[in-house]
Design a protein around this motif. Structure first.
Motif, mmCIF file in Angstrom:
data_model
loop_
_atom_site.group_PDB
_atom_site.id
_atom_site.type_symbol
_atom_site.label_atom_id
_atom_site.label_comp_id
_atom_site.label_asym_id
_atom_site.label_seq_id
_atom_site.Cartn_x
_atom_site.Cartn_y
_atom_site.Cartn_z
ATOM 1 N N THR A 1 0.831 -1.204 0.000
ATOM 2 C CA THR A 1 0.000 0.000 0.000
ATOM 3 C C THR A 1 0.864 1.253 0.000
ATOM 4 N N HIS A 2 2.150 1.070 0.247
ATOM 5 C CA HIS A 2 3.099 2.196 0.177
ATOM 6 C C HIS A 2 4.506 1.653 -0.097
ATOM 7 N N THR A 3 5.366 2.534 -0.587
ATOM 8 C CA THR A 3 6.741 2.093 -0.874
ATOM 9 C C THR A 3 7.594 2.064 0.389
ATOM 10 N N SER A 4 6.995 2.418 1.539
ATOM 11 C CA SER A 4 7.746 2.317 2.797
ATOM 12 C C SER A 4 8.203 0.886 3.044
ATOM 13 N N SER A 5 7.520 -0.084 2.416
ATOM 14 C CA SER A 5 7.940 -1.483 2.567
ATOM 15 C C SER A 5 9.387 -1.686 2.107
ATOM 16 N N VAL A 6 9.831 -0.863 1.168
ATOM 17 C CA VAL A 6 11.205 -1.030 0.688
ATOM 18 C C VAL A 6 12.208 -0.599 1.767
ATOM 19 N N GLN A 7 11.780 0.327 2.636
ATOM 20 C CA GLN A 7 12.635 0.695 3.775
ATOM 21 C C GLN A 7 13.002 -0.549 4.574
ATOM 22 N N SER A 8 11.952 -1.325 4.948
ATOM 23 C CA SER A 8 12.236 -2.498 5.794
ATOM 24 C C SER A 8 13.043 -3.541 5.033
ATOM 25 N N TYR B 1 -0.732 0.089 -4.262
ATOM 26 C CA TYR B 1 -2.139 -0.273 -4.501
ATOM 27 C C TYR B 1 -2.980 -0.013 -3.260
ATOM 28 N N ARG B 2 -4.155 0.540 -3.470
ATOM 29 C CA ARG B 2 -5.079 0.701 -2.354
ATOM 30 C C ARG B 2 -6.506 0.456 -2.813
ATOM 31 N N ASN B 3 -7.233 -0.206 -1.928
ATOM 32 C CA ASN B 3 -8.610 -0.551 -2.248
ATOM 33 C C ASN B 3 -9.511 0.665 -2.032
ATOM 34 N N HIS C 1 1.571 5.925 -7.825
ATOM 35 C CA HIS C 1 3.025 5.783 -7.726
ATOM 36 C C HIS C 1 3.586 6.633 -6.583
ATOM 37 N N GLN C 2 4.581 6.082 -5.931
ATOM 38 C CA GLN C 2 5.234 6.816 -4.855
ATOM 39 C C GLN C 2 6.743 6.786 -5.050
ATOM 40 N N VAL C 3 7.401 7.755 -4.424
ATOM 41 C CA VAL C 3 8.851 7.661 -4.274
ATOM 42 C C VAL C 3 9.141 7.782 -2.789
ATOM 43 N N GLU C 4 9.844 6.802 -2.278
ATOM 44 C CA GLU C 4 10.187 6.751 -0.857
ATOM 45 C C GLU C 4 11.649 7.153 -0.713
ATOM 46 N N ALA C 5 11.974 7.812 0.383
ATOM 47 C CA ALA C 5 13.386 8.122 0.639
ATOM 48 C C ALA C 5 13.734 7.693 2.058
ATOM 49 N N PHE D 1 5.630 4.815 11.610
ATOM 50 C CA PHE D 1 7.049 4.505 11.418
ATOM 51 C C PHE D 1 7.980 5.692 11.600
ATOM 52 N N THR D 2 7.420 6.863 11.953
ATOM 53 C CA THR D 2 8.289 8.021 12.199
ATOM 54 C C THR D 2 7.855 8.735 13.474
ATOM 55 N N GLU D 3 8.824 9.338 14.151
ATOM 56 C CA GLU D 3 8.537 10.121 15.351
ATOM 57 C C GLU D 3 9.673 11.114 15.575
ATOM 58 N N LEU E 1 3.808 15.199 0.523
ATOM 59 C CA LEU E 1 4.541 14.062 1.095
ATOM 60 C C LEU E 1 4.415 13.986 2.600
ATOM 61 N N GLY E 2 4.696 12.789 3.105
ATOM 62 C CA GLY E 2 4.782 12.547 4.538
ATOM 63 C C GLY E 2 6.234 12.295 4.878
ATOM 64 N N SER E 3 6.620 12.684 6.094
ATOM 65 C CA SER E 3 8.032 12.553 6.440
ATOM 66 C C SER E 3 8.199 12.424 7.946
ATOM 67 N N TYR F 1 16.140 9.771 8.853
ATOM 68 C CA TYR F 1 14.850 10.333 8.444
ATOM 69 C C TYR F 1 14.312 9.570 7.240
ATOM 70 N N ALA F 2 13.017 9.743 6.994
ATOM 71 C CA ALA F 2 12.383 9.094 5.844
ATOM 72 C C ALA F 2 11.288 10.011 5.325
ATOM 73 N N PHE F 3 10.984 9.880 4.066
ATOM 74 C CA PHE F 3 9.788 10.539 3.544
ATOM 75 C C PHE F 3 9.275 9.784 2.333
ATOM 76 N N GLY F 4 8.002 10.018 2.030
ATOM 77 C CA GLY F 4 7.404 9.338 0.889
ATOM 78 C C GLY F 4 6.445 10.285 0.196
HETATM 79 N N1 DAH Z 1 3.983 5.698 3.508
HETATM 80 C C1 DAH Z 1 3.252 6.939 3.680
HETATM 81 C C2 DAH Z 1 1.987 6.888 2.828
HETATM 82 O O1 DAH Z 1 1.893 6.085 1.935
HETATM 83 C C3 DAH Z 1 4.071 8.110 3.265
HETATM 84 C C4 DAH Z 1 5.219 8.342 4.184
HETATM 85 C C5 DAH Z 1 5.044 9.099 5.303
HETATM 86 C C6 DAH Z 1 6.450 7.802 3.937
HETATM 87 C C7 DAH Z 1 6.079 9.366 6.186
HETATM 88 C C8 DAH Z 1 7.519 8.036 4.812
HETATM 89 C C9 DAH Z 1 7.322 8.834 5.931
HETATM 90 O O2 DAH Z 1 8.734 7.534 4.609
HETATM 91 O O3 DAH Z 1 8.346 9.062 6.757
HETATM 92 O O4 DAH Z 1 1.100 7.657 3.047
#
Ligand code: DAH
Length: 341
Positions: free
Chosen positions: A170-177, A196-198, A210-214, A253-255, A284-286, A307-310
């Motif tokens: 549902t998000h590219t954050s999975s690639v982080q793990s 993908y989201r329902n 599409h997302q780009v995760e960092a 996953f962030t704080e 974006l979220g971060s 740090y991370a963002f998507g």
């Molecule tokens: N995964 C989040 C989403 O799909 C976006 C996101 C938020 C990614 C915060 C991150 C983050 O890496 O730190 O809505």
């Protein structure tokens, strides 16, 4: 008469026809009732008796030759027609027109370029993923609503341990793990990909996008580092005068977490249906990677942080090009797609 026959024999030998009409004209000229061969036949009775045998033989020869030649030409046409069968007559003539890149590819490549200049490498992971990498390892509680049927497409949804369920990410954050479980810091990666989201499809939501995760993991990483990277990105992407706004937010996953908005350039900040009349568009979220996520990836949160963002690629493309309906990206209407170079 022999001379005339020889002349015609030579003519017949050299006959050519470019098409069926020309061929028919030749047939009429030589072989029809009033054709050249019949004309000579009619004259045959005037041939002196002592020459009749020879002239008769030559005349027959001419008639046969003419028939053979015309049949041969006809066959050539027919076999040429057969040869045409595997030709694609609908194919456009040269020069072949080059296509254009899809606007989402253009924007994705631009995002990659910007982060590549900041030293980020590309990483990727599977779209069909297990719950662990999408949710559990990202610190989602077992009863977190994001795991709910309403959001997630399930491939296998009957594992005793929810972490073993197989889903569409549902998000590219999975690639982080995925990356953290087998890489030692420092890590500096971006992961572009489809998610993908329902969800009900509308002008601002789609069941896939599409997302780009960092992800940046090292020692002594600060929130200032995150903010600086985000500002640099926004200004590279949207121009030096671009304003950004960070709002406190929540992600498992962030704080701390923050959402970043960019001034809406569809309405110039006045308010429109895309920015929901706020003048800002969330892109974006971060946040700072949660200690639980670091721990689950085998890192010591007292020594290592990051740090991370998507971000959503469609969102950014809409802002950049002033597009107010997300569905246009997936309809592949050439009138839309050809506008992007
Ligand atoms: N995964 C989040 C989403 O799909 C976006 C996101 C938020 C990614 C915060 C991150 C983050 O890496 O730190 O809505």
């Amino acid at each position: 008469m022999i001379a005339r026959i020889n002349e015609l024999l030579q003519e017949v030998e050299a006959l050519k026809a470019a098409n069926a009409e020309e061929l028919e004209a030749l047939r009429i000229k030589y072989l029809s009732k009033k054709g050249a061969v019949n004309e000579l036949m009619a004259d045959f009775r005037n041939v002196p008796a002592d020459q009749k045998k020879e002239v008769g033989m030559r005349l027959n020869e001419l008639k046969n030759k003419a028939q053979e030649k015309i049949a041969a030409l006809k066959e050539q046409f027919e076999s040429r027609d057969n040869g045409c069968e595997d030709l694609d007559l609908t194919r456009s003539a040269y020069p072949v027109k080059l296509g254009t890149r899809h606007p989402l590819s253009i924007v994705k490549n631009e995002i990659i370029d910007i982060f590549a200049r900041m030293g980020f490498n590309i990483a990727d992971g599977p779209e069909v993923e297990d719950d662990w990498h999408v949710f559990s390892a990202m610190n989602f509680a077992e009863d977190h609503p994001a795991r709910d049927m309403q959001d997630t497409f399930f491939i296998e949804n009957n594992a005793e341990n929810v972490s073993h369920n197989i889903i569409l990410r549902t998000h590219t954050s999975s690639v982080q793990s995925r990356v953290m479980e087998n890489t030692q810091p420092p890590i500096r990666i971006i992961c572009p990909g489809r998610v993908y989201r329902n969800e009900a499809i509308s002008y601002r939501a789609h069941a896939f996008f599409h997302q780009v995760e960092a992800l940046f993991i090292d020692r002594n990483v600060s929130f200032t580092d995150l903010k600086q990277a985000l500002l640099l990105f926004a200004q590279e992407m949207f121009g030096k005068d671009t304003k950004i706004r960070l709002r406190p937010s929540y992600f498992p996953f962030t704080e701390p977490s923050a959402e970043m908005d960019i001034s809406c350039n569809i309405c110039g900040g006045k308010g429109c249906r895309v920015c929901k009349n706020s003048g800002w568009l969330e892109i974006l979220g971060s946040g700072m990677v949660h200690p639980n996520v670091l721990r689950m990836s085998g890192y010591d949160p007292d020594k290592i942080n990051g740090y991370a963002f998507g971000m959503g690629v469609e969102r950014i493309a809409m802002l950049k090009y002033g597009i107010d309906d997300l569905r246009l990206f997936f309809e592949n209407d050439l009138r839309f797609i050809r506008q992007f170079k």
